[in-house]
Write a protein that holds these residues in place. Structure first.
Motif, PDB file in Angstrom:
ATOM      1  N   ILE A  21     -25.280  -7.919  30.376  1.00  0.00           N
ATOM      2  CA  ILE A  21     -25.901  -6.614  30.600  1.00  0.00           C
ATOM      3  C   ILE A  21     -24.843  -5.679  31.179  1.00  0.00           C
ATOM      4  O   ILE A  21     -23.866  -6.119  31.785  1.00  0.00           O
ATOM      5  CB  ILE A  21     -27.102  -6.703  31.561  1.00  0.00           C
ATOM      6  CG1 ILE A  21     -26.688  -7.262  32.928  1.00  0.00           C
ATOM      7  CG2 ILE A  21     -28.230  -7.524  30.956  1.00  0.00           C
ATOM      8  CD1 ILE A  21     -27.779  -7.233  33.983  1.00  0.00           C
ATOM      9  N   ARG A  36     -32.099  -8.637  37.584  1.00  0.00           N
ATOM     10  CA  ARG A  36     -31.663  -7.893  36.392  1.00  0.00           C
ATOM     11  C   ARG A  36     -31.624  -8.782  35.163  1.00  0.00           C
ATOM     12  O   ARG A  36     -31.996  -8.356  34.073  1.00  0.00           O
ATOM     13  CB  ARG A  36     -30.314  -7.237  36.642  1.00  0.00           C
ATOM     14  CG  ARG A  36     -30.433  -6.116  37.660  1.00  0.00           C
ATOM     15  CD  ARG A  36     -29.211  -5.300  37.726  1.00  0.00           C
ATOM     16  NE  ARG A  36     -29.281  -4.372  38.855  1.00  0.00           N
ATOM     17  CZ  ARG A  36     -28.401  -3.439  39.075  1.00  0.00           C
ATOM     18  NH1 ARG A  36     -27.366  -3.282  38.263  1.00  0.00           N
ATOM     19  NH2 ARG A  36     -28.522  -2.644  40.113  1.00  0.00           N
ATOM     20  N   GLN A  40     -34.130  -8.191  31.919  1.00  0.00           N
ATOM     21  CA  GLN A  40     -33.527  -7.998  30.597  1.00  0.00           C
ATOM     22  C   GLN A  40     -34.092  -8.997  29.597  1.00  0.00           C
ATOM     23  O   GLN A  40     -34.402  -8.641  28.456  1.00  0.00           O
ATOM     24  CB  GLN A  40     -32.000  -8.122  30.681  1.00  0.00           C
ATOM     25  CG  GLN A  40     -31.298  -7.852  29.371  1.00  0.00           C
ATOM     26  CD  GLN A  40     -31.446  -6.420  28.911  1.00  0.00           C
ATOM     27  OE1 GLN A  40     -31.501  -5.506  29.722  1.00  0.00           O
ATOM     28  NE2 GLN A  40     -31.505  -6.217  27.608  1.00  0.00           N
TER      29      GLN A  40
END
Length: 130
Positions: A21, A36, A40
């Motif tokens: 990412i 995160r 994602q």
């Protein structure tokens, strides 16, 4: 802006293809890195709706398959709940996290995210005896 690269491995020697990412920060806590990643994974699942969820932890009411987790009934996966499950799994030693070649043991430890560093999630495979 940089790229945070994730790799999943198991103690049995399996290694999944790396993916990542984009990030703007140079430092994040391990908790935020996990958040995160999980968010994602859920976003990509919802965008593609493939029927099989590939993620760090198994969602509820799913069946483990060769390539991920098959949902028994089609539905949206809650990213907050997946994040909670991931934090719980980390706390139970369900997986270890290596940043480069260093193990991170605390969720609130701030990590320096140098360019090109890999974040390895080492999933622990239970030993089977007989």
């Amino acid at each position: 802006m940089g790229r945070l690269t994730f790799v999943d491995e198991t103690t049995a020697g399996e290694r999944a293809e790396a993916w990542g990412i984009e990030i703007t920060e140079e430092r994040l806590t391990l908790r935020e890195v996990i958040r995160r990643r999980v968010f994602q994974e859920v976003a990509e699942y919802h965008a593609a709706a493939p029927g099989v969820f590939r993620g760090l932890v198994q969602p509820t009411d799913t069946e483990r398959t060769l390539n991920g987790y098959a949902l028994r009934t089609p539905r949206r996966i809650d990213p907050e709940r997946q994040f909670e499950r991931a934090v719980e799994a980390f706390g139970r030693n369900g997986f270890l996290v290596l940043i480069g070649d260093r193990q991170v043991e605390e969720l609130d430890e701030e990590i320096e995210l140098r360019l090109g560093v890999e974040v390895t999630f080492l999933k622990l495979v239970p030993l089977v005896g007989g």
